[in-house]
Enzyme design. Sequence first.
Site, PDB file in Angstrom:
ATOM      1  N   GLY A  19      19.938  27.794 119.675  1.00 26.97           N
ATOM      2  CA  GLY A  19      20.139  29.132 119.134  1.00 26.97           C
ATOM      3  C   GLY A  19      20.933  30.003 120.085  1.00 26.97           C
ATOM      4  O   GLY A  19      21.786  29.495 120.812  1.00 26.97           O
ATOM      5  N   GLU A  20      20.695  31.321 120.053  1.00 25.54           N
ATOM      6  CA  GLU A  20      21.377  32.323 120.900  1.00 25.54           C
ATOM      7  C   GLU A  20      22.829  32.544 120.483  1.00 25.54           C
ATOM      8  O   GLU A  20      23.472  33.444 121.005  1.00 25.54           O
ATOM      9  CB  GLU A  20      21.392  31.909 122.381  1.00 25.54           C
ATOM     10  N   GLY A  21      23.373  31.668 119.632  1.00 27.24           N
ATOM     11  CA  GLY A  21      24.799  31.692 119.330  1.00 27.24           C
ATOM     12  C   GLY A  21      25.553  30.567 120.017  1.00 27.24           C
ATOM     13  O   GLY A  21      26.784  30.479 119.894  1.00 27.24           O
TER      14      GLY A  21
END
Lengths: 348, 348
Positions: free
Chosen positions: A313-315
């Site tokens: 995640g997080e980008g």
Amino acid sequence: IDAKAMAEARAHQDRLTKPRGSLGVLEDVAVRLAGIAAVCPPPLPTPAALAIFAADHGVHARGVSPWPQEVTAQMVANFTAGGAVANAFAAQVGATVTVVDVGVAVDLPPAPGLISYKVAYGTADLSQGPAMTAEQTRQALAAGAGVARDLVAAGHRCLITGDMGIANTTASAALICAFTGRDAESVTGRGTGIDDAMHRHKIEVVRQALPANGISPAGAVPTGPEEALRVLAAVGGLEHAAIAGFVLGAAAERVPVILDGVIAGSAALAAAALAPDVTGYCVAGHRSAEPGHAAALAHLGLRPLVDLELRLGEGTGGLLAQPLVAAAARVMREVATFDAAGVAEKKP
Amino acid sequence: IDAKAMAEARAHQDRLTKPRGSLGVLEDVAVRLAGIAAVCPPPLPTPAALAIFAADHGVHARGVSPWPQEVTAQMVANFTAGGAVANAFAAQVGATVTVVDVGVAVDLPPAPGLISYKVAYGTADLSQGPAMTAEQTRQALAAGAGVARDLVAAGHRCLITGDMGIANTTASAALICAFTGRDAESVTGRGTGIDDAMHRHKIEVVRQALPANGISPAGAVPTGPEEALRVLAAVGGLEHAAIAGFVLGAAAERVPVILDGVIAGSAALAAAALAPDVTGYCVAGHRSAEPGHAAALAHLGLRPLVDLELRLGEGTGGLLAQPLVAAAARVMREVATFDAAGVAEKKP
């Protein structure tokens, strides 16, 4: 997105000094970029901006994650200090990082790159009833759209979705069930890494969420924006709603938005249910290891660019795709045609 | 490659602020980079250098490609003028482009970025007998190794293979047959795009090449460097031999080499047959649409990073992978540990 610019882009691809179709999926990306900008060749999708939407989840209390809820706020501090994987990847691809508090459970100290659009101190437990009120959902959507507008106004030409929220893969799985009609077991994954017992429990929690919110458990997908908004409020998270707004905001600005993993995929389902045309502005950055993500992308008709078993995640997966998207655009702007380069074409 | 640095890298990965294993395949890449450099954290693989080895092929006379042979020289001019897809991708990832004439069929005018190590004016027809003499093969290997050494001496810390040579997927298919024991039909693809009739003919030409060169047609793979060299000379191309040397040169310099598509994959089979340890220094940049490429990568035990149905060559797939490799290294150098960032760990 613009059909005329897409047709021009397709014709231009075929004049470039390369065998027709030899850039595979990137040719489709280039055509899409022309359609988004309504011009051929399309502009380079740079500079790029990552927005990480952070929020907490009432369903965390059900024991669906081995991580303490405090980690959401701690990771926000890690992002603003530049110490997370998203920061390293953003540095690699030249993207800026903006962190947006849309619903972290605690008050966060001001920090560079941190914006507060806090709608609530986390959501309610989606397995017992609606996670958010309609008003909260609208506020989070507006926050995401506002961040997109501001980033484009600041000169960014490519937006990348990011997220932080312990337990947010549970909300994602519930959204994917509701919007695709798939069952909980097939779309609920192990998130950041959980054992078999917790995984079985997490599936059960997702399964409970649908009837608890009056959502038909199998096959009947919401129709129309009103029902889409109700589903998003019922089983989504504040960062999901904000990312849906961010995607809608990118489309309104005619700027491509690269979706990260399962959180973004489930948020994009909500955005597409609110405004079907929005999918044309989305590039699927990667396919995560979460099983629900593949289901979401299939429903959206998007093909992921990177497929490396990431589940962070997080980008991070969206950031890795940015150079691929930029490379597709560069081909349209910089590569010579057969005529101009004096290269002979293939015999018929 | 260095086992101690790899063990350190694995342990370091597990202390970073991310769930264990959540970077998937990129964690393996980071560990590999530490092993290659024999230090943890590994250096960033930048700046990167693409070397495009260009040569012509006697087997072109058999009608295995719809493109005229002159296109090899014309594309070299396109590369040095900056107009090819490889140039656009190199600009995107910040790589330099060096073009090496190891066997183009005509004399090439001097141009910036063009180096001449011309060994011959193209190869002989591999379907009738050896494509190259042993001496030509050694010269091309030495040329590739020399280019690797010079690029590293000039400060590059990541090498990327590129190729240009009309008909070179035919030689690649023959090499893959010989080094993996697969049959011609399963590894011979459509190259830059050929019709069914030409594809059937191409398979037949590849099939003829093995007995014409005294290579056992099915299953018996060459053992030992002497036999590897003989096979490379028999059914390879000058750019295949040069790329094999380039890979060996990168390994000698302890610098990672990103392999492009099926030409590089078949050349790496030859390099690995000459020196098995060399595979540790290779990163498979992408998987091309050519069926033989997957067979070559499986034989080498390499997993491709990009999988977007590219079938262009030139180094384009290797270039696209460079930011992914760099991102993997950056994680090791820039991401905070749980302790340093004050982030709580997952409950046991």
